[in-house]
Design a protein around this motif. Structure first.
Motif, PDB file in Angstrom:
ATOM      1  N   GLY A 164       0.639  -1.371  -0.017  1.00  0.00           N
ATOM      2  CA  GLY A 164       0.141   0.237   0.106  1.00  0.00           C
ATOM      3  C   GLY A 164       0.542   1.712  -0.033  1.00  0.00           C
ATOM      4  N   THR A 165       1.288   1.629  -1.071  1.00  0.00           N
ATOM      5  CA  THR A 165       2.326   2.957  -0.868  1.00  0.00           C
ATOM      6  C   THR A 165       1.811   4.036  -1.195  1.00  0.00           C
ATOM      7  N   GLY A 470      -4.073   0.749  -1.927  1.00  0.00           N
ATOM      8  CA  GLY A 470      -2.447   0.412  -2.522  1.00  0.00           C
ATOM      9  C   GLY A 470      -3.319  -0.426  -3.997  1.00  0.00           C
TER      10      GLY A 470
END
Length: 792
Positions: A164-165, A470
């Motif tokens: 989940g950047t 993400g």
């Protein structure tokens, strides 16, 4: 998807949301007086303008290297505009933390009519994007019930939390807290490997004993030569590198950019651009080393004192003859000298250019060869990452001010905050992030040879998956067309929870779709990359619209329904967690002089002003008391550990081996063009793709050289069909000499937009990319793609 916009669903909901989006129309994207707007503030504290508008320093918590200091103007519960750090707050000892185009456009991302507004459950086939509105109570009950059911049936190793950047630039995030919840209720299947730079992290310890990081960029200010090898810092805003590189440019530093594409970095910095065929980096490095050694330009005293494996006299025991670097370069075993003439047809870099590059690097003392993360995202990426360490070693550029030891890192990459408390995970097995599709499809096929660690086999397929903030699930993941076949099969993953601001391609595959809060609507701490060395408070500025909630809020409800809320939350709301993390960080880092959390809320940032840091300086200054952490205690040009693996793709000397789907692959007769992607200026990965202002900044096109375009009858602006055996994507053509012949390029992170036949019309390169994992790191090789292009 049917939605009703009702004021009663949230306190601010429609009225404030409409007011904010209306304000967007009246406010231009670039406010020309932005730098002057806050000049009456002499410290980064909240200010009040004459119209009672608060001006609050803050930052995003996206996976973005700059972590810019933005100023949110808040009035009547609405962010009316964004400016950036004014001139009178500049600190000559720190990077200029002004916002780039991404930072200046955050309002359009936050105030957008397409934001998800209510919890919804899937009503059509998975992937169709059909949902119906439900209540938050129904949503959290569905999650709790499925966790109980699936865990009881398959065990905790059936639970998985994806990348989940969009929140990993902060110290507190939903994906971290869902892992906390899962650990409190039996554990989950974790992953390892960084999609960004995991191949470098895995390979460089075989040279230095630890994963090589860069020095602080302020140590390069007097460096006379910098080689940026696949490092596009101007567009990625990589840890404020540009601040230092522009200073160096003004000081007379010469920049050489090695890249298949004439990037914005090459345009803004390069004195010389050297285009190189993708995946042939090691051939160019080998030929450079041949020139350096054959012309006696290597640093013999440095090598003799600090390294092993350079020649036959410095090899470890138990290795047969002719395995040293010199033996390889001179063709002692294969009869092929690694001359520039040998490398030219492989790399398409002229032999005379290779000689000049080698001589310039070896004769300039010190010099910095800084490798970006793009080159190591090939299936030969580990060899490329180690190759730069060999060049740095034989020229004596390790551990010295102005030199550079390996790929881009930086002392600022260390974590200054502790993050939330994390209970132990009872599940011992761990997979590479590249194994997750296989683990969902048939876990029995995930073996230690494929990347499984901590166990000989998995006990279950992935059965429940969380994708919070993400878009890796069905957009950033390689070989999307194969991935979605697994996702669409509901007999495999039984329940998928997605939380996001938008209906992304990945969110379309959710069984439960939740509206997330934006960074402006919650509390966090932002951390920089590289040499930024500062922390910024990212405080809650506005209420979330409609029924959007932070992940932590709904996770508390799930925890309550699982009977662990007290242990999970420890009685803390979101702000209290941030305070707890900050105070814990103060205790853990007493030398950093972190202010109290109360003081942080006043000054809103903390600058470290760390002393200049040179990677491996202690090892070079005092090798007796600070040996390298390798088995030999020295820099290992030749790695006995790699030699003992006896793997043809993991040579003990990092040298050229033709890559799968590289230019020498037989597949190139069918698909003769190499496709690469780049990280652009207008989004971080795929985050902010939905921002219309940023879509205007840079449109999605395929860069193609005029020679390749002419062969295919392609003209500027033509719609083209990019294809291989994995998929098809269609975008307009950008016919340009900024890309070398034989190579085509698209910006990474575009949203996948398939038609009824599965043809992508969004320019998403991952319908074409390979899921092949690298030999050593079990990492990603997104960049290694062979394609053909035709006029549509």
């Amino acid at each position: 998807m049917t939605e009703q916009y009702k004021d009663e669903s949230s306190g601010i909901s429609r009225r404030h949301f409409v007011k904010a989006t209306s304000a967007l129309v009246a406010t231009p994207l670039f406010y020309h007086a932005a730098a002057r707007a806050c000049t009456h503030h002499t410290a980064p504290t909240e200010g009040v303008s004459p119209n009672n508008e608060r001006v609050v320093p803050t930052c995003s918590t996206f996976d973005c290297g700059g972590k810019c200091d933005i100023r949110a103007h808040v009035a009547d519960g609405v962010v009316t505009r964004i400016t950036t750090r004014p001139d009178d707050e500049l600190d000559l000892d720190m990077p200029i933390m002004r916002a780039c185009v991404r930072g200046r456009s955050y309002r359009k991302f936050v105030y957008h009519p397409d934001r998800l507004k209510y919890p919804m459950k899937r009503v059509g086939k998975r992937g169709e994007g059909k949902f119906e509105r439900i209540s938050w109570d129904e949503a959290t009950t569905l999650i709790a019930d499925n966790l109980k059911r699936i865990t009881a049936k398959y065990g905790p190793a059936s639970r998985y939390v994806h990348v989940g950047t969009a929140v990993s630039g902060g110290t507190f995030s939903g994906d971290a807290m869902v892992r906390r919840l899962l650990n409190l209720t039996g554990g989950y299947l974790p992953y390892y490997h960084s999609v960004s730079m995991g191949n470098t992290a895995a390979a460089t310890p075989y040279t230095y004993g630890v994963a090589a990081s860069g020095s602080s960029l302020d140590t390069l200010l007097d460096t006379k030569l910098v080689i940026l090898w696949g490092h596009n810092t101007t567009e990625t805003i990589f840890g404020h590198s540009n601040h230092y590189f522009q200073q160096m440019k003004n000081n007379g530093t010469r920049f050489i950019v090695v890249d298949p594409r004439y990037s914005d970095t090459a345009s803004s910095l390069a004195d010389q651009w050297i285009p190189l065929r993708p995946s042939t980096d090691n051939a160019l490095m080998d030929a450079m080393m041949y020139v350096i050694v054959s012309e006696n330009l290597h640093d013999k005293a440095f090598i003799d004192r600090y390294a092993i494996g350079f020649d036959e006299d410095t090899m470890p025991e138990g290795v047969p003859a002719n395995e040293s670097l010199v033996a390889y370069l001179m063709g002692a075993k294969d009869g092929i000298k690694k001359t520039p003439e040998w490398a030219e047809p492989i790399t398409h870099v002229p032999a005379q250019t290779i000689r000049q590059l080698a001589r310039d690097y070896a004769n300039t003392k010190p010099a910095a060869l800084i490798q970006g993360w793009g080159p190591q995202r090939h299936n030969c990426g580990e060899r490329t990452a180690r190759g730069s360490t060999l060049l740095a070693t034989i020229t004596g550029n390790v551990g010295v001010k102005g030199g550079w030891a390996a790929g881009y890192g930086g002392i600022g990459n260390r974590k200054f905050t502790t993050g939330p408390d994390m209970p132990d995970n009872p599940v011992p097995a761990k997979i590479s992030v590249m194994n997750w599709v296989q683990a969902a499809d048939d876990a029995s096929k995930v073996t230690p040879q494929d990347g499984l660690t901590g166990a000989e086999k998995l006990t279950s397929n992935i059965r429940i998956l969380f994708s919070l903030a993400g878009n890796y699930l069905a957009n950033q993941n390689p070989d999307i067309n194969h991935t979605i076949k697994v996702l669409e099969d509901e007999s495999k993953i039984e329940f998928i929870v997605a939380s996001d601001l938008y209906l992304t391609p990945s969110a379309r595959y959710a069984d439960l779709l939740l509206p997330e809060s934006s960074f402006m609507e919650r509390w966090n701490i932002g951390e920089t990359w590289g040499t930024g060395n500062y922390l910024l408070l990212s405080e809650k500025l506005i209420d979330s619209p409609f029924e959007a909630r932070s992940d932590y809020e709904w996770l508390r409800e799930v925890a309550a329904k699982l009977g662990v809320e007290k242990a999970f939350s420890q009685g803390r709301d979101e702000k209290a967690w941030i305070e707890h993390i900050w105070e814990a960080s103060r205790k853990a880092l007493p030398d950093e002089n972190l202010p109290s959390f109360a003081d942080l809320q006043i000054q809103r940032r903390h600058l470290f002003k760390s002393k200049p840091y040179v990677a491996f300086e202690d090892n070079i200054r005092d090798p007796q008391n600070h040996p390298f952490a390798t088995p030999s205690g020295k820099i290992e040009i030749f790695s006995k550990r790699l030699y003992d693996m006896q793997h043809p793709e993991i040579p003990a000397l990092s040298h050229y081996v033709p890559a799968h789907e590289g230019p020498e692959d037989v597949l190139a007769t069918k698909y003769p063009l190499q496709l690469i992607t780049w990280k652009g200026k207008n989004r971080a990965n795929s985050t902010q793709y939905a921002n219309p202002w940023l879509q205007e900044v840079q449109t999605q096109k395929l860069w193609i050289n005029p020679l390749d375009a002419e062969k295919r009858g392609i003209a500027q602006g033509d719609s083209v069909r990019i294809h291989n055996d994995r998929g098809i994507s269609m975008v307009p053509a950008e016919v340009t000499q900024r890309i070398m012949p034989g190579v085509v390029a698209m910006q990474a992170g575009a949203w996948w937009q398939p038609d009824a036949n599965g043809v992508d019309h969004g320019g998403c390169a991952n319908v074409l990319s390979s899921s092949r994992i690298t030999a050593l790191a079990k990492g990603n090789s997104h960049q290694t793609m062979l394609v053909e292009v035709a006029k549509a």
